[in-house]
Design a protein around this motif. Structure first.
Motif, short mmCIF file in Angstrom:
data_model
loop_
_atom_site.label_atom_id
_atom_site.label_comp_id
_atom_site.label_asym_id
_atom_site.label_seq_id
_atom_site.Cartn_x
_atom_site.Cartn_y
_atom_site.Cartn_z
N MET A 52 0.80 -1.22 0.00
CA MET A 52 0.00 0.00 0.00
C MET A 52 0.84 1.27 0.00
SD MET A 52 -3.36 -0.39 0.03
CE MET A 52 -4.18 -1.94 -0.30
N ASP A 70 -7.63 1.24 1.46
CA ASP A 70 -9.03 1.08 1.08
C ASP A 70 -9.86 1.76 2.15
OD1 ASP A 70 -9.15 -0.65 -1.33
OD2 ASP A 70 -7.91 -1.96 -0.09
N ARG A 76 -9.29 1.17 5.96
CA ARG A 76 -8.92 -0.19 6.34
C ARG A 76 -7.65 -0.18 7.21
NH1 ARG A 76 -7.55 -4.58 1.59
NH2 ARG A 76 -7.94 -6.48 2.78
N TRP A 84 -1.21 -9.39 2.53
CA TRP A 84 -2.55 -8.91 2.84
C TRP A 84 -2.93 -9.12 4.31
CZ3 TRP A 84 -4.42 -5.75 -0.56
CH2 TRP A 84 -4.15 -5.92 -1.92
N ARG A 145 -19.99 -7.32 -5.64
CA ARG A 145 -19.56 -6.04 -5.06
C ARG A 145 -20.59 -4.93 -5.21
NH1 ARG A 145 -13.18 -4.74 -6.06
NH2 ARG A 145 -13.25 -3.73 -4.04
N LYS A 178 -12.93 4.18 -8.72
CA LYS A 178 -12.59 2.85 -9.25
C LYS A 178 -13.84 2.12 -9.66
CE LYS A 178 -12.47 0.55 -4.69
NZ LYS A 178 -11.66 0.02 -3.61
N HIS A 179 -13.83 1.09 -10.43
CA HIS A 179 -12.73 0.46 -11.14
C HIS A 179 -12.98 0.74 -12.61
CE1 HIS A 179 -13.59 -1.83 -7.41
NE2 HIS A 179 -12.31 -1.88 -7.30
N ARG A 189 -13.36 -11.74 -12.73
CA ARG A 189 -13.02 -10.33 -12.95
C ARG A 189 -11.60 -10.14 -13.47
NH1 ARG A 189 -11.70 -7.51 -7.05
NH2 ARG A 189 -10.21 -9.06 -6.35
N MET A 222 -8.50 4.23 -10.44
CA MET A 222 -7.99 2.85 -10.44
C MET A 222 -8.56 2.09 -11.63
SD MET A 222 -8.38 -0.18 -7.59
CE MET A 222 -7.94 0.82 -6.21
N TYR A 225 -9.73 -4.95 -13.43
CA TYR A 225 -8.99 -6.17 -13.76
C TYR A 225 -9.30 -6.71 -15.16
CZ TYR A 225 -7.43 -7.02 -8.91
OH TYR A 225 -6.82 -6.95 -7.69
N ASP A 257 -5.46 -1.76 -10.52
CA ASP A 257 -5.93 -2.59 -9.42
C ASP A 257 -4.78 -3.57 -9.11
OD1 ASP A 257 -7.34 -3.81 -7.43
OD2 ASP A 257 -9.21 -3.90 -8.54
N TRP A 258 -4.79 -4.07 -7.91
CA TRP A 258 -3.62 -4.80 -7.42
C TRP A 258 -3.36 -6.07 -8.24
CZ3 TRP A 258 -4.52 -0.43 -5.69
CH2 TRP A 258 -3.79 0.17 -4.68
N SER A 390 -11.59 -6.11 0.44
CA SER A 390 -10.84 -4.86 0.62
C SER A 390 -11.67 -3.77 1.29
CB SER A 390 -10.28 -4.38 -0.72
OG SER A 390 -11.32 -4.13 -1.62
N GLU A 481 -16.16 -9.44 -2.47
CA GLU A 481 -15.24 -9.14 -3.56
C GLU A 481 -14.70 -10.44 -4.16
OE1 GLU A 481 -12.09 -6.58 -2.31
OE2 GLU A 481 -10.86 -7.15 -4.01
C1 BGC Z 1 -9.72 -4.48 -5.22
C2 BGC Z 1 -9.62 -2.98 -5.10
C3 BGC Z 1 -8.80 -2.62 -3.90
C4 BGC Z 1 -7.43 -3.27 -4.03
C5 BGC Z 1 -6.50 -2.96 -2.89
C6 BGC Z 1 -8.35 -5.15 -5.17
O1 BGC Z 1 -8.48 -6.52 -5.07
O2 BGC Z 1 -10.37 -4.83 -6.41
O3 BGC Z 1 -10.90 -2.40 -5.03
O4 BGC Z 1 -8.72 -1.23 -3.78
O5 BGC Z 1 -7.60 -4.67 -4.09
O6 BGC Z 1 -6.91 -3.57 -1.72
#
Ligand code: BGC
Length: 736
Positions: A52, A70, A76, A84, A145, A178-179, A189, A222, A225, A257-258, A390, A481
């Motif tokens: 992050m 997030d 978060r 994670w 989501r 996002k997204h 996704r 953001m 995917y 996105d990650w 997330s 998610e």
């Molecule tokens: C989610 C994003 C989130 C990111 C960081 C991804 O898997 O789709 O919405 O911001 O992870 O946690």
């Protein structure tokens, strides 16, 4: 050795007094910073240094890392550097209602306050960038989501995301919309390829992103995917360069996105931005120790010009300058877990609740008349704030409905019992959650009791509160998610139990259904009082009680059409939902637009929501509309009941003179009015000529044809109270 501060003392002093720099000042600070960076230092701004974070910027006013977190309803807790898991000690933050609840408030003021709370909590935690709001349109009720998004309508989502973003950014924190884009399902996704015609894209799936960029000045976006027309969203030239930069003039930075970026040079050449990942991949994309950096190497190989890296890095620096991170400008102070934030969580939650039915006026409840209350459904006491992927949070406390009821009724006996149904859930293996349809079934069963036992307890109670719906989690029928719900309907055992209970005809039965997305109900005809809520965060129980007991007159409105059956939805009828390759053949007929076209009557229409009072609406007149100026509708709203209450005036447009195919009606404006009993107020709602436009695929612009338009004013998409016609004299084009 630490490099000198980039900016001259006078400039720095000037900045220090200000909160947020204007764009020109931020850009010049960013340019100055960029001019002192080496190629490798520039690329450091374009890849995560941890899960992050971005590495410190040499010479910036701070040697801290730029920190992200997030999401859209909480900040978060901090994640470990390469993975994670949460780091200890975990930070606690306020958890506000989910965005699906915020959407049900239909209230830009709540969106602003919501954003401000998150901005303040980010600042207090040292978070520079919030990874929200999510504005993907609810295309299918199955999407895992939907609870993280703002409903099915582009205008509702656009109008709410703007004050949200401004609220976050007013605290000198970058918001991230996002997204981007077409991530309208969680099923596959990370691999699904989506195709949509340009008109649908522009009219349904882009407006909220556009508003975020053009109206709110969002600092980050953001990518999603999925693929768009065969090309990953994170490296899609058409969306990233053609739309985001060239058309909308986006000044901030793109973040993937990650794990959503798949190439280096190609992504950079096609509008890519900051690549985010986790674990070992981070060490590969930028490793200060080994100097490994694929983007710098691509430049050295001549695959990416330095000017492209400069342009990309400048964008990150621009956002850093805007928030004061780069320049050392005075940033707004934050705070968190304050009584004020908790109050906002509760009040926003209460205003988001939708009263779907109140046939015999059973609600509000009279606490004094309640001596023995039976709550059915263990979900009424199951905490949700720490679930959901997330968007999950870590709250100092969480009040469930059962706890709140017990607290409210100290003189009464309040008992909780499970349904007379055995519900079996198949669990999805969370580790594979981003993979297409990866289900590892681990069956679990819910607590249950026999029908006789429940019947006896129900009949002994003076009030029956039935709590149903969904929960957050990785099992089938839950919302999460990385996966979609497998079925639209509630589990069949639960539906059966609902029928059984409602057939008992207990004279005071209140049904509360919680979900972030429409779910299939087969029993609503039998329910006299039905409240629909979404995930309301840490004050959920209190917020529901505020409505149940009439402290708050319900004024929430559905932000999505509630279909009777899954088979009635556009994606089901058009066969446009799968895990591999999807063409949005239903086109712009999403939600109520589809129900209007197909003539299929939904269970509850978009915009529906009752209160404990009644309202009249009359159109007083329409001003403006000449020479291209907007039309202003004056709508008199009268509270004709005996309680104070709020009504949402909804204005839809219809196109009697349409020269191209158009929807039967489309939401254009809305306003919430607060009225004492017997009071009348005039709401003013504005509709611009651009609001009436459609996307002209031939001219690549929005277009409003000359002719007559109809404005429909009502309390829901199916409860139109008055209509009028307006005339547009000349055809107009809007470049964007
Ligand atoms: C989610 C994003 C989130 C990111 C960081 C991804 O898997 O789709 O919405 O911001 O992870 O946690």
């Amino acid at each position: 050795m630490k490099k000198p501060i980039l900016l001259s003392a006078t400039v720095l002093c000037a900045f220090a007094a200000q909160a947020m720099l204007d764009d020109d000042e931020a850009l010049s600070a960013a340019r100055e910073a960029l001019s002192r960076l080496t190629l490798r230092e520039k690329t450091m701004l374009l890849a995560g240094s941890g899960t992050m974070t971005l590495a410190p910027v040499p010479g910036a006013a701070t040697d801290r890392e730029w920190t992200m977190s997030d999401s859209s309803s909480t900040v978060r807790a901090s994640l470990e550097r390469w993975g994670w898991s949460y780091v200890e000690p975990q930070e606690e933050n306020t958890k506000l209602p989910s965005l699906s609840a915020l959407a049900q408030t239909w209230d830009v003021e709540w969106a602003r306050k919501h954003g401000e709370v998150l901005g303040a909590e980010c600042r207090d935690r040292g978070v520079d960038q919030l990874l929200g709001p999510g504005v993907n349109i609810m295309r299918t009720p199955l999407c895992g989501r939907n609870w993280e998004y703002l409903g099915e309508d582009p205008v509702l989502a656009a109008k709410l995301c703007v004050p949200f973003i401004k609220g976050v950014q007013s605290y000198d924190v970058a918001a991230t919309v996002k997204h981007f884009c077409l991530n309208n399902q969680e099923l596959a996704r990370g691999s699904v390829d989506t195709h949509v015609d340009d008109r649908t894209l522009n009219e349904i799936y882009l407006p909220a992103f556009r508003a975020a960029v053009k109206e709110a000045g969002v600092l980050a976006i953001m990518t999603s995917y999925n693929k768009i027309d065969g090309v990953w969203a994170s490296e899609n030239k058409y969306t990233q360069k053609g739309i985001l930069r060239d058309r909308w003039g986006f000044k901030g930075f793109v973040v993937t996105d990650w794990g959503g970026q798949h190439t280096t040079a190609f992504a950079a050449m096609n509008g890519g931005g900051v690549e985010m990942h986790r674990g070992d991949r981070i060490r590969r994309i930028y490793n200060p120790k080994t100097g490994a950096c694929p983007l710098a190497e691509a430049v050295e190989r001549g695959e990416v010009p330095v000017s492209t890296v400069d342009e990309m890095a400048l964008r990150t620096l621009f956002a850093m300058a805007k928030t004061g991170f780069l320049t050392g400008a005075k940033r707004k102070r934050g705070e968190r877990n304050t009584p004020e934030h908790q109050r906002i969580a509760r009040e926003e939650g209460a205003e988001s609740i939708v009263l779907l039915k109140n046939d015999r006026g059973l609600l509000p409840l009279d606490a004094k008349a309640m001596k023995k209350v039976l709550v059915v459904g263990m979900l009424a006491d199951e905490k949700q704030c720490r679930k959901g992927g997330s968007a999950e949070g870590n709250t100092p406390y969480e009040v469930t409905l059962f706890a709140a009821l017990t607290n409210r009724l100290p003189h009464a006996e309040v008992k909780l019992m499970p349904f007379c149904a055995k519900t079996v859930h198949a669990e999805t293996d969370a580790t594979n959650a981003t993979e297409a349809g990866a289900h590892v079934e681990m069956k679990t069963e819910e607590a249950y009791c026999s029908e006789d036992e429940l019947h006896a307890a129900a009949m002994a109670a003076d009030t029956l509160v039935v709590f149903t719906g969904t929960e957050l989690g990785v099992q089938e029928n839950m919302e999460s998610e990385g996966r979609d719900r497998v079925e639209f309907d509630l589990p069949s055992q639960l539906q059966k139990a609902m029928h059984t209970i409602l057939d008992w005809r207990h004279p005071r039965t209140i049904v509360i259904s919680r979900s972030g997305t429409p779910v299939g109900y087969t029993w609503t005809d039998k329910a006299d009082a039905l409240l629909k809520t979404s995930y309301l965060g840490m004050e959920e129980g209190n917020a529901i009680c505020d409505v149940l007991f009439g402290d708050v007159n319900p004024c929430g409105k559905l932000a999505q059409t509630w279909p009777r059956r899954y088979e009635d939805t556009a994606v089901a009828q058009c066969g446009t939902y799968n895990a591999t390759n999807i063409t949005y053949n239903e086109r712009f007929y999403v939600g109520y637009r589809w129900h209007d076209k197909s003539g299929i009557v939904p269970l509850f229409p978009f915009g529906h929501g009752l209160g404990y009072t009644t309202f009249n609406m009359e159109l007083e007149g329409i001003d403006g509309g000449r020479g291209g100026e907007p039309f202003t509708l004056r709508v008199a709203v009268e509270n004709t009941g005996s309680r104070r209450g709020k009504e949402v005036v909804q204005v839809y447009a219809a196109y009697p003179d349409a020269k191209v195919e158009r929807c039967a009606k489309e939401l254009k404006a809305f306003a919430k009015v607060d009225l004492a009993p017997g009071e009348t107020k005039t709401a003013k709602l504005s509709i611009s000529l651009r609001d009436l436009a459609y996307w002209d695929e031939f001219n690549h612009s929005f277009r409003t044809d000359a002719g007559e338009y109809e404005v429909l004013i009502g309390a829901s998409s199916a409860d139109i109270r008055c209509k009028a016609r307006v005339k547009v004299d000349d055809t107009r084009f809007f470049a964007d």
